[in-house]
Design a protein around this motif. Structure first.
Motif, PDB file in Angstrom:
ATOM      1  N   VAL A   1       5.644   6.105   4.293  1.00 22.31           N
ATOM      2  CA  VAL A   1       5.361   6.785   2.934  1.00 22.31           C
ATOM      3  C   VAL A   1       6.928   7.702   3.640  1.00 22.31           C
ATOM      4  O   VAL A   1       7.715   8.656   2.235  1.00 22.31           O
ATOM      5  N   GLN A   2       6.661   8.094   4.699  1.00 25.31           N
ATOM      6  CA  GLN A   2       7.930   9.813   4.877  1.00 25.31           C
ATOM      7  C   GLN A   2       9.339   9.304   4.633  1.00 25.31           C
ATOM      8  O   GLN A   2       9.934   9.823   3.391  1.00 25.31           O
ATOM      9  N   ARG A   3       9.623   8.042   4.743  1.00 25.22           N
ATOM     10  CA  ARG A   3      10.983   7.772   4.520  1.00 25.22           C
ATOM     11  C   ARG A   3      11.481   7.753   2.905  1.00 25.22           C
ATOM     12  O   ARG A   3      11.932   7.496   2.368  1.00 25.22           O
ATOM     13  N   LYS A   4       9.988   6.329   2.660  1.00 25.16           N
ATOM     14  CA  LYS A   4      10.445   6.768   1.374  1.00 25.16           C
ATOM     15  C   LYS A   4      10.300   7.531  -0.226  1.00 25.16           C
ATOM     16  O   LYS A   4      10.903   7.931  -1.185  1.00 25.16           O
ATOM     17  N   LEU A   5       9.570   8.770   0.668  1.00 26.09           N
ATOM     18  CA  LEU A   5       9.362  10.323  -0.443  1.00 26.09           C
ATOM     19  C   LEU A   5      10.631  10.995   0.769  1.00 26.09           C
ATOM     20  O   LEU A   5      11.624  11.206  -0.373  1.00 26.09           O
ATOM     21  N   GLY A   6      11.435  10.587   1.356  1.00 27.59           N
ATOM     22  CA  GLY A   6      12.676  11.543   1.845  1.00 27.59           C
ATOM     23  C   GLY A   6      12.042  12.986   2.750  1.00 27.59           C
ATOM     24  O   GLY A   6      12.994  13.158   2.168  1.00 27.59           O
ATOM     25  N   ALA A   7      11.321  12.458   3.378  1.00 25.63           N
ATOM     26  CA  ALA A   7      10.803  13.151   4.175  1.00 25.63           C
ATOM     27  C   ALA A   7      11.459  14.407   5.091  1.00 25.63           C
ATOM     28  O   ALA A   7      11.612  13.208   5.636  1.00 25.63           O
TER      29      ALA A   7
ATOM     30  N   ILE B   1       6.914  18.748   3.054  1.00 23.22           N
ATOM     31  CA  ILE B   1       6.435  18.255   4.078  1.00 23.22           C
ATOM     32  C   ILE B   1       6.585  18.348   5.850  1.00 23.22           C
ATOM     33  O   ILE B   1       7.634  17.866   6.288  1.00 23.22           O
ATOM     34  N   ASP B   2       5.483  18.933   6.065  1.00 24.96           N
ATOM     35  CA  ASP B   2       5.835  18.865   7.501  1.00 24.96           C
ATOM     36  C   ASP B   2       4.127  18.030   8.060  1.00 24.96           C
ATOM     37  O   ASP B   2       4.344  18.385   9.946  1.00 24.96           O
ATOM     38  N   LEU B   3       3.672  17.339   7.970  1.00 20.68           N
ATOM     39  CA  LEU B   3       2.841  16.826   7.922  1.00 20.68           C
ATOM     40  C   LEU B   3       1.924  15.130   6.977  1.00 20.68           C
ATOM     41  O   LEU B   3       2.233  15.659   6.320  1.00 20.68           O
ATOM     42  N   ILE B   4       2.302  14.012   7.579  1.00 19.12           N
ATOM     43  CA  ILE B   4       1.211  13.519   6.549  1.00 19.12           C
ATOM     44  C   ILE B   4       0.404  12.447   7.192  1.00 19.12           C
ATOM     45  O   ILE B   4       0.637  11.970   8.530  1.00 19.12           O
ATOM     46  N   VAL B   5      -1.076  12.514   6.693  1.00 17.65           N
ATOM     47  CA  VAL B   5      -2.063  11.718   6.929  1.00 17.65           C
ATOM     48  C   VAL B   5      -2.690  10.778   6.335  1.00 17.65           C
ATOM     49  O   VAL B   5      -2.477  11.096   5.369  1.00 17.65           O
TER      50      VAL B   5
ATOM     51  N   THR C   1       0.395  -1.403  -0.051  1.00 19.83           N
ATOM     52  CA  THR C   1      -0.301  -0.169  -0.035  1.00 19.83           C
ATOM     53  C   THR C   1       1.266   1.549  -0.070  1.00 19.83           C
ATOM     54  O   THR C   1       0.767   2.634  -0.812  1.00 19.83           O
ATOM     55  N   SER C   2       1.643   1.143   0.649  1.00 19.49           N
ATOM     56  CA  SER C   2       2.797   2.847   0.893  1.00 19.49           C
ATOM     57  C   SER C   2       3.498   2.794  -0.738  1.00 19.49           C
ATOM     58  O   SER C   2       3.910   4.259  -1.036  1.00 19.49           O
ATOM     59  N   ASP C   3       3.879   2.522  -1.387  1.00 20.02           N
ATOM     60  CA  ASP C   3       3.916   1.711  -2.531  1.00 20.02           C
ATOM     61  C   ASP C   3       3.221   3.124  -3.360  1.00 20.02           C
ATOM     62  O   ASP C   3       3.338   4.204  -4.387  1.00 20.02           O
ATOM     63  N   LEU C   4       1.473   3.115  -3.609  1.00 16.10           N
ATOM     64  CA  LEU C   4       0.836   3.271  -4.004  1.00 16.10           C
ATOM     65  C   LEU C   4       0.385   4.659  -3.566  1.00 16.10           C
ATOM     66  O   LEU C   4       0.366   5.658  -4.290  1.00 16.10           O
ATOM     67  N   ALA C   5       0.835   5.146  -2.456  1.00 11.99           N
ATOM     68  CA  ALA C   5       0.549   5.762  -1.369  1.00 11.99           C
ATOM     69  C   ALA C   5       1.542   7.253  -2.342  1.00 11.99           C
ATOM     70  O   ALA C   5       1.651   8.631  -2.314  1.00 11.99           O
ATOM     71  N   VAL C   6       2.965   6.413  -2.271  1.00 12.20           N
ATOM     72  CA  VAL C   6       3.948   7.553  -2.585  1.00 12.20           C
ATOM     73  C   VAL C   6       4.156   8.224  -4.254  1.00 12.20           C
ATOM     74  O   VAL C   6       4.446   9.241  -4.024  1.00 12.20           O
ATOM     75  N   GLN C   7       3.330   6.684  -4.899  1.00 13.71           N
ATOM     76  CA  GLN C   7       2.778   7.367  -5.908  1.00 13.71           C
ATOM     77  C   GLN C   7       2.058   8.831  -5.690  1.00 13.71           C
ATOM     78  O   GLN C   7       2.137   9.867  -6.549  1.00 13.71           O
ATOM     79  N   ALA C   8       0.696   8.636  -5.560  1.00 14.69           N
ATOM     80  CA  ALA C   8       0.060   9.655  -5.121  1.00 14.69           C
ATOM     81  C   ALA C   8       0.754  10.765  -4.861  1.00 14.69           C
ATOM     82  O   ALA C   8       0.248  11.713  -5.124  1.00 14.69           O
ATOM     83  N   ALA C   9       1.633  10.956  -3.964  1.00 10.01           N
ATOM     84  CA  ALA C   9       1.762  12.097  -3.524  1.00 10.01           C
ATOM     85  C   ALA C   9       3.350  12.529  -4.514  1.00 10.01           C
ATOM     86  O   ALA C   9       3.063  13.530  -3.860  1.00 10.01           O
ATOM     87  N   LEU C  10       3.624  11.788  -4.670  1.00 12.46           N
ATOM     88  CA  LEU C  10       4.212  12.494  -5.041  1.00 12.46           C
ATOM     89  C   LEU C  10       3.719  13.540  -6.924  1.00 12.46           C
ATOM     90  O   LEU C  10       4.678  14.647  -7.287  1.00 12.46           O
TER      91      LEU C  10
END
Length: 325
Positions: free
Chosen positions: A97-103, A76-80, A54-63
């Motif tokens: 997601v935070q880790r994968k984005l590098g936030a 980014i200072d908040l991820i929900v 699921t995190s992979d899907l979330a990362v793509q949408a987030a990007l």
């Protein structure tokens, strides 16, 4: 009077590459394309790969949402994250997601309200942004509902799919009127007495298994039409707007018949309703941002438009939000 509101500054979505059509399902489930389309409006759904959490899907949408907002992960200072299908029991999908984005180090957590999750998550993030506790919030709905399916149960397995959608929320100044840009009003509800109508028959503290989704479809349909209409009315009252003021209605994409039933009950113009359920089925917490992104990308929803979003899911939970783009 000047007030700070949280505004959607970017929208993005992602659907896995693997498409499963109704005809594909009919090869191993006693169903047909005609049966599914007539009862639900669904024509296909997307299914995540075995090695695609699921995190992979979330990362793509987030990007994609960050790109649309002109922001990067460094802002980014908040991820929900709203999800009912996390990668693991813990840690949260948000932390992954935070880790994968590098936030950078920030506030990150999950919300679990099933199909209502995105509306709930948006309300939580709005509280942070509007109070000055976050300046660039990432709100994500991400689900892999196919992981919960009993593929012998045609009443449920034909209804769900995988996907993710995200929005970026940032503070804007307004005058405290319905003409303001940003989130204008919410209504959130839960009735735990109806947990037996829509649930998963497993969990770490009960069976020690993931379990399968179970649903009393007819009863869920009846409650959905009545409850969602009430929440929509309450959200409009909180936002000090009328249903007739709404430019676009972006409902949870669960079932075309439910969407029509709610629209009819509220007296909504069908031309104002965003429908994407045919293309991705019920993606639970991901369905509202998926539909929102579709309508933003194709030009229907424009800056300044008044948008009404709603959902109902297991719990039973339900809710609605009014915002100006």
């Amino acid at each position: 009077m000047s007030v700070t509101r949280s505004a959607v500054t970017g929208v993005g979505s992602y659907l896995p590459e693997n498409i499963v059509t109704n005809d594909d399902l009919s090869k191993f489930v006693d169903t047909t394309d005609e049966w599914i389309v007539e009862r639900t409006g669904i024509r296909q759904r997307h299914k995540a790969a075995d090695d695609q959490p699921t995190s992979d899907l979330a990362v793509q949408a987030a990007l994609r949402a960050l790109e649309a907002a002109g922001r990067t992960a460094a802002d980014i200072d908040l991820i929900v994250v709203a999800t009912t299908t996390p990668d693991m029991t813990f840690p949260s999908v948000a932390s992954i997601v935070q880790r994968k984005l590098g936030a950078p180090v920030c506030n990150a957590f999950d919300i679990q309200a099933v199909c209502s999750g995105f509306v709930y998550a948006l309300s939580v993030a709005d509280g942070f942004v509007a109070r000055g506790l976050a300046r660039c919030a990432l709100v994500i709905g991400a689900e892999e509902m196919t992981r919960l399916m009993d593929w012998t149960d045609r009443s449920t397995c034909v209804l769900f799919g995988d996907g993710a959608g995200a929005v970026v929320l940032e503070p804007v100044e307004g005058q405290g009127t319905p003409a303001d840009r940003g989130v204008l009003g919410f209504a959130l509800r839960c009735d735990g007495n109806k947990t037996d109508l829509l649930y998963v028959d497993g969990g770490p503290a009960s069976t020690g298994t993931v379990g399968h989704l179970r649903m009393a479809g007819n009863q869920v349909f009846r409650h959905a039409v009545v409850n969602i209409a009430e929440a929509v009315t309450a959200a409009c009252e909180a936002a000090n707007i009328q249903i007739s003021d709404v430019d676009w209605f972006v409902p949870h994409q669960a079932n075309q018949r439910i969407i029509k039933g709610v629209g009819d009950r509220l007296g909504l113009d069908e031309d104002k309703v965003i429908l994407t359920v045919a293309d991705h089925a019920n993606t639970s917490a991901a369905s509202i941002p998926l539909a929102l992104d579709t309508a933003v990308k194709d030009g229907r929803i424009k800056p300044g438009d008044l948008v009404l979003m709603e959902a109902m899911g297991g719990g039973l939970t339900w809710g609605a939000v009014a915002l100006r783009m």
